[in-house]
Design a protein around this motif. Structure first.
Motif, PDB file in Angstrom:
ATOM      1  N   UNK A   1      12.794 -25.622  50.620  1.00 56.01           N
ATOM      2  CA  UNK A   1      13.997 -25.254  49.888  1.00 56.01           C
ATOM      3  C   UNK A   1      14.022 -26.062  48.602  1.00 56.01           C
ATOM      4  N   UNK A   2      14.190 -25.379  47.472  1.00 57.14           N
ATOM      5  CA  UNK A   2      14.314 -26.048  46.177  1.00 57.14           C
ATOM      6  C   UNK A   2      15.786 -26.106  45.816  1.00 57.14           C
ATOM      7  N   UNK A   3      16.235 -27.260  45.336  1.00 57.66           N
ATOM      8  CA  UNK A   3      17.633 -27.406  44.952  1.00 57.66           C
ATOM      9  C   UNK A   3      17.704 -28.163  43.633  1.00 57.66           C
ATOM     10  N   UNK A   4      18.412 -27.594  42.662  1.00 57.04           N
ATOM     11  CA  UNK A   4      18.662 -28.301  41.411  1.00 57.04           C
ATOM     12  C   UNK A   4      19.729 -29.346  41.664  1.00 57.04           C
ATOM     13  N   UNK A   5      19.614 -30.484  40.984  1.00 52.02           N
ATOM     14  CA  UNK A   5      20.645 -31.511  41.156  1.00 52.02           C
ATOM     15  C   UNK A   5      20.878 -32.228  39.832  1.00 52.02           C
TER      16      UNK A   5
END
Length: 67
Positions: free
Chosen positions: A13-17
């Motif tokens: 899972x890729x998540x921008x932060x």
């Protein structure tokens, strides 16, 4: 089950932060916990399931690149 009746061996899972903090070592005895931090960027969560092996890693990298 995945396509063709094969079981999934991993998920990513890729998540921008804007900010992320990850504990890399828990506190032990008198030593404090150790953390790493990033500012704006991407966090990648990876989970390997039973049956995953090292041949899976290059395939995962390719699929993450295409995402």
């Amino acid at each position: 089950m995945a396509e063709g009746g094969r079981a999934f061996q991993a998920r990513a899972l890729l998540q921008q932060c804007l900010h992320a903090r990850l504990q890399v070592r828990p506190a032990e005895g008198d030593a404090a916990a150790q953390w790493v931090e990033i500012q704006k960027g991407l966090v990648i969560y990876v989970c390997f399931f039973k049956g995953a092996d090292k041949e899976l890693l290059p395939k995962m990298g390719w699929h993450l690149w295409l995402t």
